[in-house]
Motif scaffolding. Structure first.
Motif, PDB file in Angstrom:
ATOM      1  N   UNK A 178       0.846  -1.268   0.151  1.00 33.59           N
ATOM      2  CA  UNK A 178      -0.062  -0.236   0.001  1.00 33.59           C
ATOM      3  C   UNK A 178       0.988   1.394  -0.241  1.00 33.59           C
ATOM      4  N   UNK A 180       3.559   1.404  -1.188  1.00 29.51           N
ATOM      5  CA  UNK A 180       4.245   1.779  -2.541  1.00 29.51           C
ATOM      6  C   UNK A 180       3.229   2.613  -3.529  1.00 29.51           C
ATOM      7  N   UNK A 181       2.077   2.411  -3.473  1.00 24.77           N
ATOM      8  CA  UNK A 181       1.162   2.806  -4.109  1.00 24.77           C
ATOM      9  C   UNK A 181       1.200   4.384  -3.845  1.00 24.77           C
ATOM     10  N   UNK A 182       1.049   4.972  -2.531  1.00 28.18           N
ATOM     11  CA  UNK A 182       1.005   6.151  -2.076  1.00 28.18           C
ATOM     12  C   UNK A 182       2.379   6.919  -2.664  1.00 28.18           C
ATOM     13  N   UNK A 183       3.598   6.149  -2.494  1.00 30.03           N
ATOM     14  CA  UNK A 183       4.886   6.962  -2.949  1.00 30.03           C
ATOM     15  C   UNK A 183       4.894   6.951  -4.218  1.00 30.03           C
ATOM     16  N   UNK A 184       4.412   6.127  -4.972  1.00 36.13           N
ATOM     17  CA  UNK A 184       4.439   6.125  -6.346  1.00 36.13           C
ATOM     18  C   UNK A 184       3.569   7.531  -7.074  1.00 36.13           C
ATOM     19  N   UNK A 185       2.582   7.817  -6.162  1.00 35.40           N
ATOM     20  CA  UNK A 185       1.943   8.773  -6.471  1.00 35.40           C
ATOM     21  C   UNK A 185       2.353  10.211  -5.943  1.00 35.40           C
ATOM     22  N   UNK A 224       4.743  10.895   0.204  1.00 35.78           N
ATOM     23  CA  UNK A 224       5.864  10.366   0.830  1.00 35.78           C
ATOM     24  C   UNK A 224       5.364   9.604   2.285  1.00 35.78           C
ATOM     25  N   UNK A 225       5.052   8.472   2.054  1.00 35.89           N
ATOM     26  CA  UNK A 225       4.876   7.452   3.108  1.00 35.89           C
ATOM     27  C   UNK A 225       6.219   6.680   3.228  1.00 35.89           C
ATOM     28  N   UNK A 226       6.642   6.894   4.436  1.00 38.14           N
ATOM     29  CA  UNK A 226       8.036   6.114   4.721  1.00 38.14           C
ATOM     30  C   UNK A 226       7.860   4.597   4.546  1.00 38.14           C
ATOM     31  N   UNK A 227       8.962   3.994   3.940  1.00 40.52           N
ATOM     32  CA  UNK A 227       8.802   2.703   3.531  1.00 40.52           C
ATOM     33  C   UNK A 227       8.995   1.625   4.853  1.00 40.52           C
ATOM     34  N   UNK A 236      -2.602  -3.899  -2.747  1.00 37.88           N
ATOM     35  CA  UNK A 236      -3.596  -2.606  -2.510  1.00 37.88           C
ATOM     36  C   UNK A 236      -3.865  -2.261  -3.793  1.00 37.88           C
ATOM     37  N   UNK A 237      -3.125  -2.095  -4.714  1.00 36.40           N
ATOM     38  CA  UNK A 237      -3.359  -1.530  -6.063  1.00 36.40           C
ATOM     39  C   UNK A 237      -2.216  -2.300  -7.042  1.00 36.40           C
ATOM     40  N   UNK A 250       5.318  -3.808  -6.886  1.00 38.63           N
ATOM     41  CA  UNK A 250       6.796  -3.270  -7.109  1.00 38.63           C
ATOM     42  C   UNK A 250       7.861  -4.469  -6.961  1.00 38.63           C
TER      43      UNK A 250
END
Lengths: 890, 226
Positions: free
Chosen positions: B43, B45-50, B53-56, B86-87, B92
Motif C-alpha cells: 500500500x 508503494x502506491x502512495x509513494x509512486x503517486x 511520501x509515506x516512509x517505507x 493494494x493496487x 513493485x
C-alpha cells in the motif's frame, strides 16, 4: 494638497468630484494613503470597519493610472492586470468586487474588476487567463493556485500593487504564511511591487506591517529581521496628527491609522430578574424578549454569537419566539455561519442587503465585511472573548461616516456582565490583542515548494555558485557552509525575505527540498517516488496526476474533517464534523442550517438527512468552537474583580452582578489585585479544589492537568481536572494533600514545567491530532476530487495512520517535530502558562474553605458536569443545584 | 464496560474454539488454520509512486508479524479474506521480492485467497507464490469465507460467515473525553468481521447490535468490550 502632488490634479479632481457626488469628503488618512502610494511605498491601513479603508487603498492605484491617462473613459480598452486584491473570505470577495467595480464605473474608468475564488467556474477562470481583468479579487488559496501555473508570471507582468484585505484575519494563521510566500514570489517578479494591507485594530500593528511587506533581500544584505520588526515610521492608534503621515525615508513602509472619530458604545442588556447562579453555557434565552424588542426597534440587526452551535440555538429560539410574540419577524430572521453551504449564505447576505431580513444570527463568518453592508445595530451574545473582536463586531454598525457604533451585549450568565464591563475598560485603555504571526511552519513551505515547482519551476543549483564557476556543480549533501550555495539557493533567498521564514536554516531548507524531491530522508534513493523532479537544472513537477492533485489540495487548508450534509434528493445544506456525524445513529435528529433534520446514513463522505418529524434535536458541535478569553480581557476581568473587592460597583453591569459578588465575598473571598484565590470545597461528589488565575481556558487546561499530575505524584489517587476561562477545578474522592501555603507553593512552582507538562498531558496523542492539519497542508492527505471521490480512495489514508507510519519508520521527520511544537505553542500556549505560573508564584495566596460551591466555582462545576452527561439531565441537575444554593443564600 | 486484558482471547463460536490474536489474526486450532484479511501488501508503494511520501517499512514489518503468527500457531493453512495487493502499483519489485522470500520460508503452508474488491484491480498474486484464489462463499465448514460482509438474511441463516473488507475499529472513550480508535473483531450472531491485517490502514467504526461481541486489539492485548 501638497501630499498628493505626485498625482495629477485632474486625476485628483475626478476622485474629489466622486466624493462630493456621494456627499463625502476624503478623510485625512485616505489622502495620506494615496500620497504614500504615489511615493511608491507599501503600507498598512488600520481602522475600524466602515471607516473607508477600502477606498484609501483602492484609489491609490486608480489615481496613479488616471494621472497617466487623464482622458480615459469607459469606452477605452481595459488596462492589463495591474492590481491583485486578496481577501480572506470568499463570502467577502463578491461584495468587494461589486464595490470596486462600482467605484470604477462612477469614475468612468475602463478598468475591469473580476472575481476568482474556489467558487469561480472553470470556464470563467479560463477566460480570465486568456484576458485578465485590470484588477483581480481573489483569496490566498486562489493566489497560490495562480502561482502553480507557468504562464502566471507573464500574466502579472504589469502588476503594480497587491492589496490584502482583512489582513488581521490572515495574520497568525497558515493562510497568512501562505500569503507571505506568495507575496515574496510576486515581489521577485515585480521588484517595485507595492503591498498594501487593510486591518482591523490589533495590538501588534507594526509587526503586522513587517509581515505584510517582508524583510527585504537578505542575499544582498538589505534589511534584516530586527529592522523589519520595527518599521521606522509608525503611528499610535489614537489619535494621529496629520503632519506625521510622511516619513524621512521615502522607501519605508507606512502604518496609517484611520481617523479615530468613530465612537464605540458598549451597552449591556441587564436581566430584569437576575438569576442568582447562572452558569457557563446557559443559552441565556431569558433575555429573548429584550433582544426581540431591540430587533423590532431597528431596521437591521446582526446578532453575533461565539459558536456555530450557539448560532443554531439562538436562531431556533428567535423564530419560535417570533411565532407567538413578534409575528412581524416571521420570515425576517436569517442564519449565517461558516459551515453552511455557500448558496445558503449568499442568499442570507442578499436578503439582508435588500432589507428582506431584519435580523441575522451569525458567527465570525459575518465579522468581516465590506464597508457598505447596511446594518443598523449589532448585538453580541455571550462573552466577547477578546477586545479586538468586540471592537470589530461593534464596527459592523453605524457605517455612515461620523455615526456611532453601538453594540448591545447579551449576557448568558452572570459573570459575562463582568466581562462586558471589563471589555469596555480595556477598550478605553486601548488594550487590544495582538495576533502573533507563525514562525516558519514547514508544512506550508513544503506546499509552496511544490506550487513553485509546478508553476514556473525553480533553479536547482545555487545562482552564486553558477556565477562563480561559470557552470553548475552538483549540490553538496554535507553540512551546510555559508559560502556554498544550497540546492535551490535562489528560492531559498526569496523565501527568507518573508517574515515567517526569515531565519529558516540551510538545514531546514535542505530537509524541505528533500521531502518534496525524495519524500524525505527515509525515502532517499527510492526511485519511484516523484513529486518534484530535477530536469535541466530546474525543479519541476512532471506528473500530470501529481499536478492535478496538488492544485486540488492547495485550497484545503481550511476544511477540516468535514462531511457534507445533503437531503436525499440532493439539496446541499453545508458541512458538519466527522466526529459529530460518527456519533449519530439512523433516526437521530439534529439541528443544522436552521432546520430540524433526521440522520439517515453516511454515504460517500456525505451525511444524508431528511426533514425530521420529531420536535427536538441536538446541535452539532464544531471543533475550534471553543475560543479562549484573551489575556487582555482576562486581565481586565481580574481588575474588575479587584475593584469589586474594594467595594466599587460603578457600571450598570457591575451593579447588576453585585448581589452575586456579595455572596462570593460572604462565603469565600473576591480576589483583589495580586491575590490568587484557592477554594477547597467538599460535596457529595468528593473533594474539590478551585483555583482562579483568570488566565483563559487554554492556560487553565494545561494548569489543571499539571496540578492533577503533581498532586497524584505526591500520593497516587484519581484526580479529575477541568478548566474554564476563569479557573480550574480538581476533584478527588479523597482529600487532596494540600492545605497550607508551603504545600501549595510547591505544587504551583514554575520549576520543571516543561518536563512535567510533557509527562502529564498525553502529548503524543495531542501531537497526533495536531498532525492532521499538517499532513493536509503538506500534501500527505488527499481528500479527493470533487464529485469523484471513489477513484482516489486507494490514495486515502487518515492522518493518524500516516502519523503512525512516520513515527515508526521516519521518526526524525521535521513535520513530526512541527506537530509537537504546535501542540506546545498553539494548543497549550506554553509561554503564557509559564508566565501565569510565575505570576502565581508571586501572588499572595488566599486559601478559603467555603461550605458549598461559591458563585465563582459554580460555572466551573456546571460546565464540567455538562461535558459529562447528556444535556437533558444536565439542565435538571443544574436547576436542582441552583435551587439549593439559592435557599442557602437566603 | 468490563475489561479483561490478554494477548490472546479464546471463544467458542459456531461450536468451534477460536483464538483471537492481538496481531490482527484469528486462529482455528482444530483445523490448524489461520485467518487474516485485508493485508493490502504494498500500500505504501502506491502512495509513494503517486508522490505521497509515506516512509517505507510497513509491508516488511507486517510480513514479519505474519511470520510470528505462523510460528506461534504452527498453522498449516492460511486463509486470506481478500485484498491481497493494494493496487497494481503495489506489485513493485521490492514487495514481490519480500513476498517470495517469505513464501520460501513457509513452503508447506497452504494459502487460500478469497478474492476481494482490491484484487479485481490489482490482479492475482504471482503464480510462484502458490496461492489458491477462490470466490466469495468459500466453505471451510462450518464457516463460509467472504471478503465483503453478507447482508442477505437467507445467506446468513445458512452458515457462519467470516469476512473482512470493513477494517472495523471501535472507539474507546475515557472519562475525560479523550478517545482512542482501535482495530477490533466484531462477532455478530452469524457473521464475524476480522480486523484489517495491514497496519497502514484506517478503519470503519463498528456499530454493535445487541448480543454482538466486540474485541478491540492493541499491540499487546485483546480486550472484549461489552
Amino acid at each position: 494638497m501638497a501630499e498628493t502632488a505626485l498625482f495629477s490634479s485632474a486625476a485628483l479632481a475626478r476622485v474629489e468630484e466622486l466624493f462630493t457626488r456621494r456627499g463625502w469628503t476624503p478623510f485625512a488618512f485616505q489622502r495620506a494613503a494615496w500620497a504614500a502610494y504615489a511615493e511608491g511605498r507599501s503600507g498598512l491601513i488600520h481602522a475600524p470597519t466602515g471607516m473607508g479603508k477600502t477606498q484609501a487603498a483602492w484609489l491609490g492605484p486608480v489615481l496613479e493610472w488616471l494621472s497617466a491617462h487623464p482622458a480615459a473613459t469607459q469606452r477605452n480598452a481595459a488596462p492589463p492586470l495591474s492590481v491583485l486584491w486578496i481577501t480572506p473570505l470568499r463570502a467577502l470577495a463578491k461584495d468587494t468586487t461589486a464595490a470596486l467595480s462600482a467605484t470604477c464605473a462612477a469614475l468612468d474608468l475602463p478598468w475591469t474588476v473580476e472575481l476568482r475564488t474556489g467558487d469561480t467556474s472553470s470556464h470563467v477562470k479560463q477566460r480570465q487567463r486568456k484576458r485578465p481583468p485590470t484588477a483581480l479579487v481573489t483569496t490566498p488559496e486562489s493566489l497560490s493556485l495562480l502561482l502553480s501555473y507557468s504562464d502566471t508570471e507573464r500574466q502579472l507582468r504589469h502588476l503594480r500593487c497587491v492589496i490584502v484585505d482583512e489582513w488581521h484575519e490572515l495574520l497568525g494563521s497558515k493562510r497568512g504564511t501562505q500569503t507571505e510566500l506568495a507575496l515574496a514570489r510576486l515581489r521577485q517578479w515585480q521588484p517595485n511591487l507595492r503591498t498594501w494591507g487593510l486591518s482591523a485594530t490589533l495590538g501588534n500593528l507594526e509587526q503586522a506591517l513587517a509581515v505584510l511587506v517582508g524583510v527585504g533581500d537578505r542575499a544582498q544584505g538589505m534589511g534584516n529581521r530586527e529592522d523589519a520588526a520595527q518599521p521606522p515610521i509608525s503611528h499610535s492608534f489614537y489619535p494621529i496628527p496629520n503632519s506625521q503621515y510622511s516619513s524621512p525615508d521615502p522607501q519605508s513602509p507606512l502604518l496609517i491609522a484611520g481617523d479615530a472619530t468613530k465612537e464605540i458604545l458598549i451597552e449591556t442588556l441587564i436581566p430584569s430578574d437576575m438569576e442568582r447562579f447562572p452558569w457557563a453555557g446557559h443559552l441565556g434565552v431569558k433575555l429573548l424578549p429584550q433582544v426581540v424588542e431591540r430587533v423590532l426597534a431597528a431596521r437591521s440587526t446582526l446578532v453575533f454569537t461565539n459558536t456555530r452551535a450557539q448560532t443554531e440555538l439562538w436562531f431556533q429560539a428567535l423564530i419560535d419566539y417570533a411565532v407567538t410574540e413578534a409575528p412581524e419577524l416571521i420570515g425576517a430572521i436569517g442564519l449565517h455561519h461558516g459551515s453552511l453551504e455557500p448558496k445558503l449564505r449568499q442568499e442570507v447576505e442578499a436578503r439582508l442587503a435588500d432589507g428582506r431580513l431584519r435580523c441575522v444570527v451569525c458567527t465570525s463568518s459575518l465579522d468581516l465585511g465590506v464597508d457598505f453592508a447596511p446594518v443598523e445595530q449589532v448585538m453580541q451574545v455571550g462573552s466577547p472573548k477578546g477586545v479586538a473582536r468586540l471592537l470589530q463586531r461593534a464596527g459592523r454598525s453605524g457605517h455612515q461616516p461620523g455615526a456611532v457604533s453601538k453594540v448591545f451585549c447579551v449576557p448568558t450568565h452572570a459573570f459575562e456582565l463582568v466581562e462586558f464591563a471589563a471589555a469596555r475598560d480595556a477598550m478605553g485603555r486601548g488594550e487590544i490583542e495582538a495576533r502573533p504571526p507563525l514562525a516558519k511552519p514547514l508544512d506550508v513551505l513544503v506546499q509552496h515548494l511544490v506550487t513553485v515547482a509546478l508553476g514556473s519551476g525553480f533553479a536547482a543549483n545555487g545562482q552564486r555558485e553558477w556565477d562563480m564557476n561559470g557552470e553548475a556543480t552538483a549540490p553538496n549533501d554535507t553540512a551546510p557552509n555559508d559560502n556554498e550555495a544550497l540546492p535551490g539557493q535562489a528560492l531559498f533567498d526569496e523565501v527568507r525575505t518573508t517574515y515567517a521564514y526569515g531565519d529558516l536554516t540551510a538545514q531546514e531548507w535542505r530537509w524541505a527540498l528533500d521531502f518534496v524531491t525524495f519524500g524525505g530522508a527515509a525515502l532517499k534513493g527510492y526511485r519511484e517516488y516523484a513529486r518534484v523532479q530535477e530536469r535541466n537544472g530546474q525543479f519541476r513537477v512532471l506528473s500530470p496526476q501529481i499536478a492535478r492533485r496538488h492544485r486540488m489540495s492547495i485550497g484545503a487548508i481550511t476544511s477540516d474533517g468535514m462531511l457534507n450534509v445533503k437531503f436525499q434528493n440532493g439539496g446541499a445544506l453545508g458541512a458538519i464534523e466527522e466526529s459529530f456525524a460518527a456519533r449519530l445513529k439512523p433516526g437521530d435528529t439534529f439541528i443544522f442550517a436552521g432546520r430540524l433534520l433526521e440522520f439517515r446514513r453516511i454515504k460517500e463522505m456525505t451525511v444524508q438527512v431528511r426533514k425530521a418529524t420529531k420536535s427536538k434535536g441536538v446541535v452539532p458541535r464544531w471543533q475550534g468552537g471553543r475560543m479562549p478569553l484573551s489575556s487582555y480581557l482576562a486581565d481586565a476581568v481580574r481588575l474588575r474583580l479587584a475593584t469589586a473587592a474594594a467595594g466599587i460597583y460603578d457600571t450598570p453591569e457591575m451593579q447588576a452582578v453585585q448581589p452575586i459578588l456579595a455572596i462570593q465575598q460572604r462565603w469565600s473571598h473576591i480576589p483583589a489585585a495580586g491575590e490568587l484565590l484557592i477554594e477547597a470545597v467538599k460535596t457529595r461528589e468528593g473533594h474539590h479544589l478551585f483555583l482562579y488565575p483568570l488566565a483563559g481556558y487554554q492556560v487553565h487546561e494545561g494548569l489543571a492537568s499539571l496540578l492533577a499530575y503533581r498532586l497524584s505524584r505526591l500520593a497516587p489517587r484519581t484526580i479529575s481536572a477541568f478548566a474554564t476561562d476563569y479557573g480550574c477545578e480538581l476533584l478527588s474522592p479523597t482529600p487532596l494533600p494540600v492545605g497550607d501555603e508551603a504545600s501549595w507553593r510547591q505544587i504551583l512552582s514554575p520549576d520543571n514545567l516543561l518536563e512535567d507538562i510533557l509527562l502529564c498531558l498525553n502529548a503524543a496523542e495531542m501531537a497526533r491530532r495536531q498532525f492532521r492539519d499538517i499532513a493536509r497542508v503538506a500534501g500527505l492527505i488527499f481528500t479527493g476530487y470533487p464529485g469523484s471521490q471513489k477513484s482516489t480512495r486507494q490514495l486515502q489514508a487518515s492522518s493518524s495512520v500516516i502519523y503512525d507510519a512516520f513515527v515508526t519508520y521516519d521518526p526524525d521527520n521535521l513535520l513530526l517535530e512541527q506537530a509537537r511544537r504546535e501542540v506546545l505553542e498553539r494548543q497549550l500556549d506554553f509561554g503564557q502558562l509559564r508566565r501565569t505560573l510565575e505570576g502565581m508564584a508571586a501572588a499572595a495566596l488566599v486559601l478559603a474553605s467555603p461550605r458549598r460551591l461559591t458563585p465563582l466555582a459554580f460555572p466551573l462545576w456546571a460546565s464540567r458536569l455538562r461535558s459529562q452527561i447528556s444535556s437533558k439531565s444536565w439542565s435538571d441537575r443544574v436547576a436542582r443545584m441552583v435551587m439549593q444554593l439559592e435557599k442557602a443564600a437566603g | 464496560m468490563s475489561i479483561g486484558v490478554d494477548t490472546v482471547k479464546t471463544l467458542n463460536w459456531a461450536g468451534e474454539d477460536l483464538v483471537l490474536y492481538s496481531q490482527r489474526a484469528l486462529y482455528w486450532p482444530r483445523m490448524q488454520t489461520l485467518f487474516i484479511t485485508d493485508p493490502h501488501w504494498g500500500k505504501g508503494e502506491t502512495f509513494r509512486q503517486s508522490g505521497i511520501p509515506i516512509p517505507p517499512g510497513g509491508t516488511l514489518s507486517d510480513l514479519a508479524r505474519l511470520t510470528d503468527l505462523l510460528v506461534t500457531t504452527k498453522a498449516q493453512r492460511l486463509i486470506v479474506l481478500g485484498d491481497f495487493f493494494h493496487t497494481e502499483h503495489s506489485r513493485a519489485p521490492q514487495i514481490l521480492d519480500a513476498l517470495h522470500a517469505w513464501r520460501a520460508a513457509h513452503r508447506t503452508l497452504e494459502i487460500v485467497l478469497v478474492r476481494g474488491n482490491h484484487d479485481r484491480h490489482a490482479g492475482a498474486p504471482p503464480a510462484a507464490l502458490d496461492i489458491t484464489g477462490v470466490a466469495a462463499g468459500y466453505a471451510a465448514s462450518p464457516f463460509f469465507c467472504h471478503h465483503e460482509p453478507v447482508d442477505d438474511a437467507a445467506e446468513k441463516r445458512s452458515g457462519y460467515i467470516l469476512a473482512g473488507h470493513l477494517h472495523p475499529v471501535f472507539t474507546l472513550r475515557d472519562r475525560d473525553g479523550s478517545q482512542v480508535r482501535l482495530p477490533c473483531f466484531h462477532f455478530a450472531k452469524r457473521q464475524a468481521i476480522l480486523p484489517a491485517f495491514a497496519s497502514f490502514s484506517g478503519g470503519y467504526g463498528v456499530t454493535a447490535a445487541k448480543g454482538d461481541r466486540v474485541f478491540v486489539i492493541s499491540q499487546a492485548f485483546v480486550v472484549e468490550v461489552t
